[in-house]
Design an enzyme around this catalytic site. Sequence first.
Site, PDB file in Angstrom:
ATOM      1  N   GLU A   1      10.949  -4.516   3.903  1.00  0.00           N
ATOM      2  CA  GLU A   1      11.045  -5.932   3.527  1.00  0.00           C
ATOM      3  C   GLU A   1      10.638  -6.115   2.061  1.00  0.00           C
ATOM      4  O   GLU A   1      11.300  -6.815   1.287  1.00  0.00           O
ATOM      5  CB  GLU A   1      10.116  -6.791   4.409  1.00  0.00           C
ATOM      6  CG  GLU A   1      10.477  -6.832   5.881  1.00  0.00           C
ATOM      7  CD  GLU A   1       9.873  -5.704   6.695  1.00  0.00           C
ATOM      8  OE1 GLU A   1       9.496  -4.649   6.107  1.00  0.00           O
ATOM      9  OE2 GLU A   1       9.797  -5.846   7.928  1.00  0.00           O
TER      10      GLU A   1
ATOM     11  N   HIS B   1      -2.584 -32.946  18.604  1.00  0.00           N
ATOM     12  CA  HIS B   1      -1.381 -33.704  18.955  1.00  0.00           C
ATOM     13  C   HIS B   1      -0.249 -32.775  19.365  1.00  0.00           C
ATOM     14  O   HIS B   1       0.910 -33.180  19.388  1.00  0.00           O
ATOM     15  CB  HIS B   1      -0.969 -34.588  17.775  1.00  0.00           C
ATOM     16  CG  HIS B   1      -2.043 -35.575  17.438  1.00  0.00           C
ATOM     17  ND1 HIS B   1      -2.145 -36.802  18.044  1.00  0.00           N
ATOM     18  CD2 HIS B   1      -3.117 -35.478  16.603  1.00  0.00           C
ATOM     19  CE1 HIS B   1      -3.216 -37.442  17.580  1.00  0.00           C
ATOM     20  NE2 HIS B   1      -3.820 -36.653  16.713  1.00  0.00           N
TER      21      HIS B   1
ATOM     22  N   LYS C   1       9.990  -0.177  13.472  1.00  0.00           N
ATOM     23  CA  LYS C   1      10.429   0.070  12.090  1.00  0.00           C
ATOM     24  C   LYS C   1      11.438   1.212  12.058  1.00  0.00           C
ATOM     25  O   LYS C   1      12.462   1.139  11.377  1.00  0.00           O
ATOM     26  CB  LYS C   1       9.231   0.500  11.233  1.00  0.00           C
ATOM     27  CG  LYS C   1       8.339  -0.594  10.760  1.00  0.00           C
ATOM     28  CD  LYS C   1       7.331  -0.005   9.763  1.00  0.00           C
ATOM     29  CE  LYS C   1       6.132  -0.896   9.567  1.00  0.00           C
ATOM     30  NZ  LYS C   1       5.087  -0.311   8.756  1.00  0.00           N
TER      31      LYS C   1
ATOM     32  N   LYS D   1       0.835  -1.197   0.000  1.00  0.00           N
ATOM     33  CA  LYS D   1       0.000   0.000   0.000  1.00  0.00           C
ATOM     34  C   LYS D   1       0.878   1.258   0.000  1.00  0.00           C
ATOM     35  O   LYS D   1       0.665   2.175  -0.766  1.00  0.00           O
ATOM     36  CB  LYS D   1      -0.914  -0.029   1.235  1.00  0.00           C
ATOM     37  CG  LYS D   1      -1.851   1.151   1.329  1.00  0.00           C
ATOM     38  CD  LYS D   1      -2.745   1.012   2.546  1.00  0.00           C
ATOM     39  CE  LYS D   1      -3.494   2.316   2.772  1.00  0.00           C
ATOM     40  NZ  LYS D   1      -4.322   2.277   3.966  1.00  0.00           N
TER      41      LYS D   1
ATOM     42  N   GLY E   1      -4.589  -2.012   5.182  1.00  0.00           N
ATOM     43  CA  GLY E   1      -3.804  -3.139   4.665  1.00  0.00           C
ATOM     44  C   GLY E   1      -4.410  -4.489   5.028  1.00  0.00           C
ATOM     45  O   GLY E   1      -4.524  -5.385   4.197  1.00  0.00           O
ATOM     46  N   ARG E   2      -4.814  -4.638   6.289  1.00  0.00           N
ATOM     47  CA  ARG E   2      -5.305  -5.951   6.734  1.00  0.00           C
ATOM     48  C   ARG E   2      -6.720  -6.258   6.270  1.00  0.00           C
ATOM     49  O   ARG E   2      -7.245  -7.325   6.550  1.00  0.00           O
ATOM     50  CB  ARG E   2      -5.180  -6.067   8.266  1.00  0.00           C
ATOM     51  CG  ARG E   2      -5.812  -4.925   9.043  1.00  0.00           C
ATOM     52  CD  ARG E   2      -5.353  -4.949  10.506  1.00  0.00           C
ATOM     53  NE  ARG E   2      -5.840  -3.810  11.265  1.00  0.00           N
ATOM     54  CZ  ARG E   2      -5.223  -2.645  11.349  1.00  0.00           C
ATOM     55  NH1 ARG E   2      -4.096  -2.446  10.695  1.00  0.00           N
ATOM     56  NH2 ARG E   2      -5.721  -1.674  12.090  1.00  0.00           N
TER      57      ARG E   2
ATOM     58  N   GLU F   1      -3.740  -6.510  15.113  1.00  0.00           N
ATOM     59  CA  GLU F   1      -3.300  -5.183  14.677  1.00  0.00           C
ATOM     60  C   GLU F   1      -4.454  -4.189  14.832  1.00  0.00           C
ATOM     61  O   GLU F   1      -4.237  -3.003  15.073  1.00  0.00           O
ATOM     62  CB  GLU F   1      -2.805  -5.238  13.225  1.00  0.00           C
ATOM     63  CG  GLU F   1      -1.928  -4.061  12.845  1.00  0.00           C
ATOM     64  CD  GLU F   1      -1.143  -4.297  11.559  1.00  0.00           C
ATOM     65  OE1 GLU F   1       0.017  -4.760  11.630  1.00  0.00           O
ATOM     66  OE2 GLU F   1      -1.674  -4.008  10.477  1.00  0.00           O
TER      67      GLU F   1
HETATM   68  O1  F6P Z   1       3.781  -3.077   9.668  1.00  0.00           O
HETATM   69  C1  F6P Z   1       2.431  -3.190   9.623  1.00  0.00           C
HETATM   70  C2  F6P Z   1       1.878  -2.819   8.276  1.00  0.00           C
HETATM   71  O2  F6P Z   1       1.824  -1.453   8.135  1.00  0.00           O
HETATM   72  C3  F6P Z   1       0.524  -3.465   8.067  1.00  0.00           C
HETATM   73  O3  F6P Z   1      -0.507  -2.729   8.576  1.00  0.00           O
HETATM   74  C4  F6P Z   1       0.498  -3.645   6.595  1.00  0.00           C
HETATM   75  O4  F6P Z   1      -0.464  -4.592   6.215  1.00  0.00           O
HETATM   76  C5  F6P Z   1       1.906  -4.079   6.321  1.00  0.00           C
HETATM   77  O5  F6P Z   1       2.693  -3.335   7.229  1.00  0.00           O
HETATM   78  C6  F6P Z   1       2.386  -3.886   4.914  1.00  0.00           C
HETATM   79  O6  F6P Z   1       2.296  -2.555   4.509  1.00  0.00           O
HETATM   80  P1  F6P Z   1       2.399  -2.148   3.000  1.00  0.00           P
HETATM   81  O7  F6P Z   1       1.267  -2.773   2.253  1.00  0.00           O
HETATM   82  O8  F6P Z   1       2.308  -0.657   2.984  1.00  0.00           O
HETATM   83  O9  F6P Z   1       3.714  -2.627   2.476  1.00  0.00           O
END
Ligand code: F6P
Length: 552
Positions: free
Chosen positions: A211, A383, A511, A205, A266-267, A352
């Site tokens: 990452e 198990h 972060k 987003k 995002g979620r 979250e």
């Molecule tokens: O670190 C949490 C977060 O901001 C989430 O809310 C989000 O889904 C994820 O990182 C990834 O964010 P993006 O889609 O901006 O890369």
Amino acid sequence: MSAVTRLPAWQALQQRIDTALNTPIKSLFDDPARCGQYTLKVQNILLDISKQPIDNDTFGLLLQLAAEVDIESRREAMFNGQHINVTEDRAVLHTALRNRSNTPVYVDGEDVMPIIEHELKRMRVFVKAVRSGRWRGYSGKRITDVVNIGIGGSDLGPRMVTQALKPYADDRIRVHFVSNVDGVEIANVLRELNPERVLFVVASKTFTTSETMTNAQTARNWLMASSFDSRAVAKHFVAVSSNVAAVKAFGIKPENTFQMWDWVGGRFSLWSAIGLPIALYLGFKQFEELLQGAHEMDLHFRHEPLNSNAPVWLALTTLWNSTFLGRQSQAILPYDWPLARFSAYLQQAEMESNGKSVDSHGQPVPYGTGSIIWGQLGIDGQHAFYQYLHQGNAVVPADFIGSIESSTPVQGHHEKLMANFFAQTEALMCGIDADHVRTELAAKGLDEARIEQLIPHKVHEGNRPTNSLILDRLDPRTLGALIALYEHKIFVLGSIWDICSFDQWGVELGKTLAKGILPELEEGVLREGHDDSTASLMTYFIEQRRALKARE
Ligand code: F6P
């Protein structure tokens, strides 16, 4: 005292805690009407909350509380595009992404349905081109593999859904996911693939997530190493983002960029172009079925009275167990292999969203909020950790999810699977008392001393709450409804707790610190200001890395 704790229903509920803790759940079934009264069928989902420590009076008060916090108005505010994400001053409109009713949805006076439809149409055209083989890689070969590069909400939803709906996929496209910045993951995925046939979907987003950017760069280098031509990027990379400028700067063209908007969290974003890997894998029709199922749940949630509203029921069971009875965690236990990643998905969605400790006015909340969500496939869990669920000294409420029909029937398996579902929910509620254990052990011929010694170890107290969700079958439409059911549950809980469920400030500090620490690790020089523990661990890491490099 906070406003919500002053409400009459809240106060009355507090008076019900002792009764709930001291009443065996199974005794509530002395009322022959209980099963019918606490079961709802919505779309293809049966929801049974009868095995909860909730009697009729308590349930009445929980519903009254939902009414007293005015869930109905809050719900309308969400569906109508008001800025209910107060800390980011944004609307929350994942429901608009799956609005199949041909009705406008306004954000700040603008109907957003045309832009949603436009983006869906672009997705449909693109998916068709890739799946039909019209879209080709740089060397003219058709695409066989899609790699989604994203993390959190840009990964968990599509990853969970593609696994859940695998039986509905054909063999045209394989799908892979890379979320972790640990290079092991991307290396493992790329090792299996042919660069001439891969399509990367860079899903972010913000398009700033470290990452994802690191993995996208590595993927681009990998492609370049085979194609030696930067024009290949246009054939092998598309992006999904609300940050179009950053996507362009990365080198992905606007025509290869799918948009999302700041009013999509995002979620809650798998319904947007973040769902592109789902559509590429299953075909666009199945993606639309997923949207349809979620939309039908939206209609149910929006229009059904509170006392027969499935997301409200689900939320109230969690509210009662967590906030009032002090049970801090909740297990999600699918008895349906395709839902293997459902608890991981819900972990982000719920934790979250509702892992907050101040209310919408910034005041500390004096009650427990978001639960710790965890779990895995129920059978495997049996198990592993069910011992704790049955006899551990903390009570863990659990949602059991199973289906009438297996999406991949194999002779003789499904009844065995579901026998365990019913056995576990029964055992968790009913337990087994000392008399029963005594009779059982005596029948086996054990002497009295041994029997008395074993009894405390073998007694199951029971009285452990569960919800049962039984799906007709896990098809795309039902999965859409199931996900939306939990999304709205999260909303109802956040509304009652009066917290902002749609921001995630708590992820920022780590972060920011990581950004500062990275150059220290790269240059091997520590700056001032770290706490002693972190400084000494970093020093150890830097020295060991230096020694390692010296040996290479
Ligand atoms: O670190 C949490 C977060 O901001 C989430 O809310 C989000 O889904 C994820 O990182 C990834 O964010 P993006 O889609 O901006 O890369």
